[in-house]
Design a protein around this motif. Structure first.
Motif, short mmCIF file in Angstrom:
data_model
loop_
_atom_site.label_atom_id
_atom_site.label_comp_id
_atom_site.label_asym_id
_atom_site.label_seq_id
_atom_site.Cartn_x
_atom_site.Cartn_y
_atom_site.Cartn_z
N TYR A 12 3.22 9.61 -5.29
CA TYR A 12 3.67 11.00 -5.00
C TYR A 12 4.92 11.38 -6.02
O TYR A 12 4.99 12.41 -6.46
N PHE A 13 5.58 10.39 -6.45
CA PHE A 13 6.37 10.61 -7.78
C PHE A 13 5.82 10.89 -8.92
O PHE A 13 6.18 11.86 -9.57
N ASN A 14 4.55 10.35 -9.08
CA ASN A 14 3.79 10.57 -10.28
C ASN A 14 3.12 11.89 -10.17
O ASN A 14 2.98 12.79 -11.28
N ALA A 15 3.21 12.67 -9.12
CA ALA A 15 2.47 13.98 -8.97
C ALA A 15 3.47 14.80 -9.56
O ALA A 15 3.34 15.96 -9.87
N VAL A 16 4.78 14.72 -9.38
CA VAL A 16 5.96 15.70 -10.02
C VAL A 16 6.23 15.22 -11.40
O VAL A 16 6.76 15.88 -11.98
N PHE A 17 6.38 13.79 -11.64
CA PHE A 17 6.85 13.28 -12.93
C PHE A 17 5.67 12.57 -13.42
O PHE A 17 5.73 11.07 -13.33
N PRO A 18 4.66 12.93 -14.02
CA PRO A 18 3.48 12.11 -14.41
C PRO A 18 3.95 11.06 -15.64
O PRO A 18 3.13 10.25 -15.64
N GLN A 19 5.05 11.40 -16.10
CA GLN A 19 5.49 10.31 -17.19
C GLN A 19 6.05 9.10 -16.69
O GLN A 19 6.11 8.10 -17.30
N VAL A 53 7.42 2.59 -10.35
CA VAL A 53 8.05 3.24 -9.13
C VAL A 53 7.82 2.32 -7.84
O VAL A 53 8.80 1.97 -7.10
N ALA A 54 6.76 1.81 -7.71
CA ALA A 54 6.18 0.86 -6.66
C ALA A 54 7.43 -0.41 -6.48
O ALA A 54 7.83 -0.74 -5.55
N ILE A 55 7.33 -1.06 -7.58
CA ILE A 55 8.05 -2.19 -7.85
C ILE A 55 9.56 -1.89 -7.46
O ILE A 55 10.38 -2.70 -6.90
N ALA A 88 0.81 -1.26 0.00
CA ALA A 88 -0.15 0.08 0.06
C ALA A 88 0.91 1.36 0.21
O ALA A 88 0.56 2.21 -0.77
N ILE A 89 1.96 1.25 0.69
CA ILE A 89 2.95 2.32 0.84
C ILE A 89 3.70 2.56 -0.40
O ILE A 89 3.82 3.73 -1.00
N ALA A 90 3.91 1.56 -0.89
CA ALA A 90 4.79 1.49 -2.26
C ALA A 90 3.95 2.16 -3.30
O ALA A 90 4.40 2.89 -4.26
N VAL A 91 2.39 1.78 -3.48
CA VAL A 91 1.68 2.50 -4.45
C VAL A 91 1.63 4.05 -4.08
O VAL A 91 1.76 4.85 -5.00
N GLY A 92 1.68 4.61 -2.67
CA GLY A 92 1.87 6.02 -2.25
C GLY A 92 3.23 6.47 -3.03
O GLY A 92 3.00 7.71 -3.47
#
Length: 443
Positions: free
Chosen positions: A120-127, A133-135, A112-116
């Motif tokens: 958060y990364f996606n909020a800055v780097f949507p690409q 990132v989670a894996i 669950a935290i890995a998805v979080g």
């Protein structure tokens, strides 16, 4: 015991390397992601008031529980935590169930935290895809934990400090824009029953603090340091929880940190709150989101560490295949358990259901809390002469309060999440049946 047997036993012991400061870092680090994401999902269930009521009782639960659990951790400083306590107090069958509940908690919390982290990364780097990132987080931090406890815990302390600073910066920006009227907008959308539905997400604020007990075996002075670790970490977390909750909701109401513009549910409430104050392309916004990612990494990394110890002890005690209970010959870490947990975690995060994963983890946590408090009460009568360097204040009131609140919360969660409760109890009972009848009989 022969010299060979003694050598084999020593080979399976974990290395002692944890100081009081590192324990504080672990205690806060295990939990701090709960301030950055996940808790906002409870607002959808209960609104501001419902979530506040749930959080109030959960804070009482965790204060009473952490003090009680500290007594157990100091008296029985072993890596299995609740598994070892229930084993000793209630017997191997109940110990198995307590250990499995703990394993479920620690197996489902990290994905669950890995998805979080990905969100958060996606909020800055949507690409960058969230799942990628989670894996990657699983691969990196599993390796770090394999390389050594001292290295892993020192890293945990550093990123935990950054995560706390991130929250302080968020408060600094949010509170000037705070308006009390935002706290009462649609404050109880589902009536008081919403407070019960919000319980697992209020628990998420503090879930994981019990992981300190799982590193007691690796503490330099567990009988003294574990108590300090629990107390200092819990005090810090209560302050972080209350200020973050009020600041985030007070900017623009609870719905603004739950729902995205397309109506979907957000896994990044603090960035959403800040987007009401500043542009999401501003450097300040991106800096704070970047710092906020440290909070998620701290908890993810810390719970990976604790989960490895819990699974390792399960294997070392013979309740799982023997290879799980083996220590890496060079690094003296539970490498096999860590790798197994990583595989299960990646499978869980691929389900793409953060809320369900959090609820399953909370089911495991509450079950483990109940077993632990019963174990404490039984051991006080069964082994009155057991050395207890720390005794919980106000005994037996403290463990009984924790037991009652945890039991009520568990029943409420079953009522409001019945299908998921069937999955949870299916895993719990199914594992017991497999272990008892197909692997070995638990006597």
């Amino acid at each position: 015991m022969s010299n060979v047997e003694q050598s084999n036993t020593n080979d399976q012991k974990l290395q002692k390397s944890l100081t009081p400061t590192l324990l504080w870092g672990l205690g806060v680090g295990y939990v701090i992601s709960g301030m950055y994401f996940g808790w906002n999902l409870g607002l959808e269930k209960g609104g501001t008031l419902g979530m506040a009521i749930a959080t109030f009782f959960v804070i009482i639960l965790y204060i009473a529980f952490s003090l009680s659990y500290a007594e157990l951790a100091c008296a029985i400083p072993q890596a299995g935590g609740a598994f070892d306590y229930a084993n000793r107090a209630l017997g191997k069958k109940w110990g198995f169930l307590a250990g499995m509940a703990q394993n479920i908690e620690f197996l489902f919390a990290p994905p669950a935290i890995a998805v979080g982290i990905g969100a958060y990364f996606n909020a800055v780097f949507p690409q960058i895809p969230i799942t990628a990132v989670a894996i990657s987080a699983y691969l990196i931090f599993t390796l770090l934990n394999i390389l050594g406890t001292k290295l892993a815990s020192t890293f945990e302390l550093v990123i935990t400090i950054f995560a706390v600073l991130g929250l302080i910066v968020f408060w600094y920006i949010a509170f000037p824009k705070f308006e009390s009227k935002n706290l009462i907008i649609n404050a109880l959308p589902n009536g008081f029953s919403g407070a019960f539905a919000a319980l697992p997400f209020a628990i998420w604020f503090f879930l994981g603090i019990e992981g300190l007990a799982n590193v007691a075996e690796e503490s330099n002075n567990p009988q003294k340091d574990i108590t300090w670790g629990f107390g200092s970490a819990m005090a810090t977390l209560v302050v972080l929880c209350l200020l973050t909750f009020v600041a985030a909701v007070g900017i623009n109401g609870w719905e603004s940190i739950v729902y995205k513009t397309d109506g979907s549910i957000s896994d990044s409430p603090l960035p959403m709150a800040m987007s009401k104050i500043m542009s999401d392309t501003s450097r300040v916004y991106q800096l704070i989101v970047g710092i906020g990612t440290f909070g998620l990494i701290a908890s993810f990394h810390g719970l990976v560490l604790a989960a490895g110890r819990a699974t390792f002890e399960f294997g070392r005690a013979g309740n799982a295949p023997a290879f799980i209970g083996k220590v890496h010959p060079k690094f003296k870490t539970p490498a096999n358990a860590l790798l197994l947990n990583m595989v299960f975690g990646i499978v869980a995060l691929l389900s793409n259901s953060t809320a369900d994963i959090i609820i399953l983890s909370a089911f495991g946590a509450l079950t483990m809390y109940i077993f632990s408090m019963v174990s404490l009460l039984v051991l006080r009568k069964k082994e009155p002469n057991l050395t207890r360097p720390f005794r919980v204040p106000f005994y037996p009131i403290s463990p009984i309060i924790a037991l009652i609140i945890a039991s009520v919360a568990l029943v409420a969660m079953i009522i409001y999440n019945f299908n998921l409760s069937l999955v949870y109890f299916g895993i719990l009972v199914g594992s017991f049946v497999v272990a008892n009848f197909l692997v070995r009989r638990i006597s």
